[in-house]
Design an enzyme around this catalytic site. Structure first.
Site, PDB file in Angstrom:
ATOM      1  N   ASN A  65      -9.833   5.088   2.332  1.00 19.21           N
ATOM      2  CA  ASN A  65      -8.812   4.523   1.715  1.00 19.21           C
ATOM      3  C   ASN A  65      -8.553   5.934   0.664  1.00 19.21           C
ATOM      4  OD1 ASN A  65      -7.755   2.790   1.027  1.00 19.21           O
ATOM      5  ND2 ASN A  65      -9.130   0.910   1.202  1.00 19.21           N
ATOM      6  N   ASP A  82     -10.108   1.736  -4.598  1.00 23.68           N
ATOM      7  CA  ASP A  82      -8.772   1.797  -3.578  1.00 23.68           C
ATOM      8  C   ASP A  82      -7.900   2.357  -2.708  1.00 23.68           C
ATOM      9  OD1 ASP A  82      -6.850   0.696  -1.274  1.00 23.68           O
ATOM     10  OD2 ASP A  82      -6.970  -1.238  -1.558  1.00 23.68           O
ATOM     11  N   ARG A 109      -7.585   0.426  13.499  1.00 22.47           N
ATOM     12  CA  ARG A 109      -6.378   0.336  13.157  1.00 22.47           C
ATOM     13  C   ARG A 109      -6.263   1.583  10.956  1.00 22.47           C
ATOM     14  NH1 ARG A 109      -5.268  -1.340   7.065  1.00 22.47           N
ATOM     15  NH2 ARG A 109      -5.742  -3.823   7.183  1.00 22.47           N
ATOM     16  N   GLU A 147      -9.471  -6.827   9.666  1.00 26.09           N
ATOM     17  CA  GLU A 147     -10.444  -7.582   9.142  1.00 26.09           C
ATOM     18  C   GLU A 147     -10.651  -8.228   9.101  1.00 26.09           C
ATOM     19  OE1 GLU A 147     -10.052  -5.083   4.513  1.00 26.09           O
ATOM     20  OE2 GLU A 147      -7.762  -5.904   5.591  1.00 26.09           O
ATOM     21  N   ASN A 178      -5.848   3.228   7.920  1.00 22.70           N
ATOM     22  CA  ASN A 178      -5.736   2.975   6.523  1.00 22.70           C
ATOM     23  C   ASN A 178      -4.227   3.733   5.565  1.00 22.70           C
ATOM     24  OD1 ASN A 178      -5.747   0.828   5.147  1.00 22.70           O
ATOM     25  ND2 ASN A 178      -7.595   1.145   3.851  1.00 22.70           N
ATOM     26  N   GLU A 194       0.756  -1.192   0.373  1.00 23.89           N
ATOM     27  CA  GLU A 194      -0.404  -0.075  -0.380  1.00 23.89           C
ATOM     28  C   GLU A 194       0.639   0.648  -0.077  1.00 23.89           C
ATOM     29  OE1 GLU A 194      -2.543   1.540  -0.130  1.00 23.89           O
ATOM     30  OE2 GLU A 194      -4.415   0.440  -0.046  1.00 23.89           O
TER      31      GLU A 194
END
Length: 299
Positions: A154, A204, A101, A121, A103, A18
């Site tokens: 996101n 995303d 958490r 998740e 992202n 990511e």
């Protein structure tokens, strides 16, 4: 667009790759492996990846004006000194939500670090819903919460005139826009500018090019799509050899190369045998557009 070329430049097999960010000073690409708990730096000169291990899921990395980097780690904003491999906590969020958490995160044109949270998740894209929030870390290290009830916070970026903030809450399958006040960092007037088609799957990470068009990585869609935020039309689709494309940024000497991260978490042996490059970092050339250099955190 037959000149578009895609190559896997780092086959690290990230669990969830990511937050690709081009570090012009180092001439290198930064990114993270969320579940692998690593901050990584890939050099096009050496073709090697250096990695620093951290003590929690690390979900985004950003440049810092004073040097080195800032990261989102667990539910903390933190500073990372690369040479010393030293991580220091700046501040905590979501203290009442031990299952959360951070992202995706990105720095705005004024040097503020925007990042959002989500529940951990159970399986990829399966989680307790509406647990996340969107935050900003200001240069004085204070934090503002913009809104909550987020599923998977996101993709973020800003329009070229800095008057619009673009944002994705993945499970809404929508790319949204807000009015943006650069002086204060305030956002308002949320609206959807693009809804994803079924085959595009889950939106995303996201970045913007110098023509003001958005590029969105489609998780489980195996592609990045180029959108016109003014008309809400999709202009281009670039398919990749892996399904779980997670985010994208422009980089290279003139920001004409696109880098795309990907994930392999949630893929079984058979799926991985068909997509051995899953979890790799890809470079796309020949798109005919350039990107905007990343902003650095001012704090």
């Amino acid at each position: 667009m037959s000149s578009v070329k895609i190559e896997c430049v780092a086959s690290e097999g990230f669990g969830i790759g990511e937050s690709p960010v081009w570090d012009e000073k180092e001439g290198a690409l930064l990114c993270v492996d969320i579940t692998g708990r690593k901050v990584c730096r890939w050099s096009p000169d050496t073709k090697r990846v250096q990695a620093i291990s951290v003590d929690a899921p690390v979900s985004s990395v950003a440049l810092r004006k004073s040097g080195d980097y800032v990261i989102t780690l667990g539910t903390r904003f933190a500073a990372l000194k690369w040479k010393e491999q030293l991580v220091t906590t700046i501040t905590h969020v979501d203290k009442d939500k031990p299952n959360n958490r951070f992202n995706d995160g990105k720095v705005d044109p004024a040097g503020r670090y925007f990042a959002g949270t989500m529940a951990e998740e159970i399986r990829p894209a399966v989680l307790e819903r509406h647990q996340g929030s969107l935050y900003t870390l200001f240069s004085d290290l204070s934090v503002v919460k913009h809104f909550d009830q987020v599923d998977i916070s996101n993709g973020l970026d800003w329009s070229l005139d800095h008057r619009t903030f673009f944002y994705i809450d993945s499970l809404s399958y929508s790319v949204d826009a807000f009015d943006y006040d650069l002086q204060t960092g305030k956002i308002g007037n949320r609206r959807s500018i693009y809804r994803l088609e079924k085959e595009e799957s889950i939106p995303d990470g996201m970045c913007i090019d110098t023509e003001g068009k958005l590029w969105v990585a489609c998780y489980d869609g195996g592609r990045v799509i180029r959108l016109d935020p003014e008309t809400g039309k999709r202009l281009q689709t670039v398919k990749l050899p892996v399904d779980k494309t997670t985010s994208c940024c422009f980089g290279g000497k003139d920001y004409s190369e696109m880098y795309v991260t990907s994930a392999r978490d949630g893929m079984d042996k058979e799926w991985l045998s068909r997509q051995p490059q899953a979890g790799g970092v890809f470079k796309i050339t020949g798109l005919g557009v350039k990107g905007v250099p990343p902003y650095a955190f001012a704090g």
